[in-house]
Write an enzyme that holds these catalytic residues in place. Structure first.
Site, PDB file in Angstrom:
ATOM      1  CB  ALA A 229      -0.937   0.005   1.215  1.00  0.00           C
TER       2      ALA A 229
ATOM      3  N   GLY B 265      -2.144   0.138  -4.533  1.00  0.00           N
ATOM      4  CA  GLY B 265      -2.432  -0.104  -3.122  1.00  0.00           C
ATOM      5  C   GLY B 265      -2.684   1.171  -2.352  1.00  0.00           C
TER       6      GLY B 265
ATOM      7  CE1 TYR C  94       4.242  -7.622 -12.078  1.00  0.00           C
ATOM      8  CE2 TYR C  94       3.081  -8.215 -14.099  1.00  0.00           C
ATOM      9  CZ  TYR C  94       3.126  -7.526 -12.900  1.00  0.00           C
ATOM     10  OH  TYR C  94       2.056  -6.748 -12.507  1.00  0.00           O
TER      11      TYR C  94
END
Length: 339
Positions: free
Chosen positions: A17, A22, A158
């Site tokens: 976050a 986030g 990824y």
């Protein structure tokens, strides 16, 4: 059918976050009255986020955590319950990456991306689900990527991690159904989003990396996350381009291979030189990027299909109308239907 609480009655934990999606998600939950617990590796980013939430009258705390360590992830859930008495929604957004040809990625780098992006998501589920089960309902919202559906070159770890997240969620979803526990499991799959991700990840391209444009703003993803925290949703692809990618991959993976061969390599490179030795966040957090947006606001576009996804009756009404229209045209064109 899972019944989720209104946002203003929820306690929400958001992992990853300190910046980007986030951070914007935490702000949106707080603005709507949720109690928010934010977690990441960047203490400066978390502290500034909590201060911002508190200045606007919200209720938030932070927990410093690296998602590759299960005990640190468990501490997020435990602290949430200790302070606020329960957990209603878990949002898992932490991710990192290395942009490079596969042959230039070290075993340590590949493992680290998997540890953060995939194993970290599993740790999040291990930490959150016992508390959600205790409440008898709730939402586990995973932020993966359109790369969960279609991998792209120069991002092999990824892409592999995001494919893995989709498999993890599918398995969890059916196990919870088997147990008869009404917990909503959601896979949020953003298209290319204008966050500081491309500033923070490692690049071995010789230049600062970029997603293949166009971009969408992080607020679009946060909107989808907040929506699915109230409305049980299986999958939510954010951005019109992502939906086109998903469709093309289903229709013809070979065609998409050919397309990526043309745009996938030049499309991920800027003209700004960047050394392989430049600071990156793969193994440690880096300072200076504790913000929501990245550097590509000039390349962002709106998305229209997301609104339809958040209004299913209108969406399916439009689909039905379109289907009926196509059927009517085909019927008129078939032999034997001349006036």
């Amino acid at each position: 059918m899972t019944q989720l609480k209104s946002i203003n009655q929820q306690v929400v934990a958001i992992v990853g976050a300190s910046s980007g999606i986030g951070r914007e998600t935490a702000l949106q939950f707080a603005k709507r009255g949720a109690k928010v617990v934010v977690a990441a590796r960047s203490e400066s980013g978390l502290r500034s986020l909590v201060e911002e939430i508190q200045r606007m009258g919200g209720d938030a705390i932070y927990v410093l955590a690296d998602v590759s360590d299960f005990e640190q992830v468990k501490a997020i859930a435990d602290k949430t319950v200790q302070v606020y008495g329960r957990l209603d929604t878990w949002v898992h957004a932490a991710a990192t990456g290395v942009l490079a040809p596969f042959e230039k990625i070290t075993p340590e780098e590949f493992k680290r991306v998997i540890d953060v992006n995939l194993t970290g998501q599993a740790y999040g589920a291990m930490a959150a689900l016992p508390h959600l089960k205790r409440e008898g309902r709730g939402a586990f919202i995973s932020i993966s990527s359109v790369e969960a559906r279609r991998a792209i070159p120069l991002q092999s770890p990824y892409s592999a991690s995001k494919h893995g997240v989709e498999g993890l969620l599918e398995s969890l979803r059916v196990e919870l159904m088997h147990e008869g526990i009404p917990i909503s499991i959601t896979n949020i799959m953003p298209s290319v989003i204008n966050t500081p991700y491309y500033n923070k990840v490692r690049t071995k391209l010789g230049v600062k990396p970029t997603g293949v444009p166009p971009y969408y703003q992080p607020s679009l993803v946060a909107d989808a996350i907040v929506y699915t925290a109230e409305h049980p949703t299986r999958d939510f692809i954010v951005g019109d381009v992502g939906k086109v990618v998903d469709l093309l991959q289903k229709v013809s993976p070979q065609l998409f291979d050919a397309l990526l061969l043309i745009i996938g390599f030049p499309g991920q490179r800027t003209n700004e030189p960047k050394s392989e030795d430049a600071p990156h966040n793969v193994f440690e957090p880096i300072e200076g990027y504790d913000r929501v947006e990245g550097d590509f606001s000039n390349l962002t576009i709106p998305s229209f299909s997301d609104w339809l996804d958040k209004n299913p009756p209108i969406k399916w009404g439009a689909v039905a109308a379109a289907t009926l229209g196509v059927a009517t045209v085909l019927k008129a064109l078939l032999p034997g239907n001349d006036a």
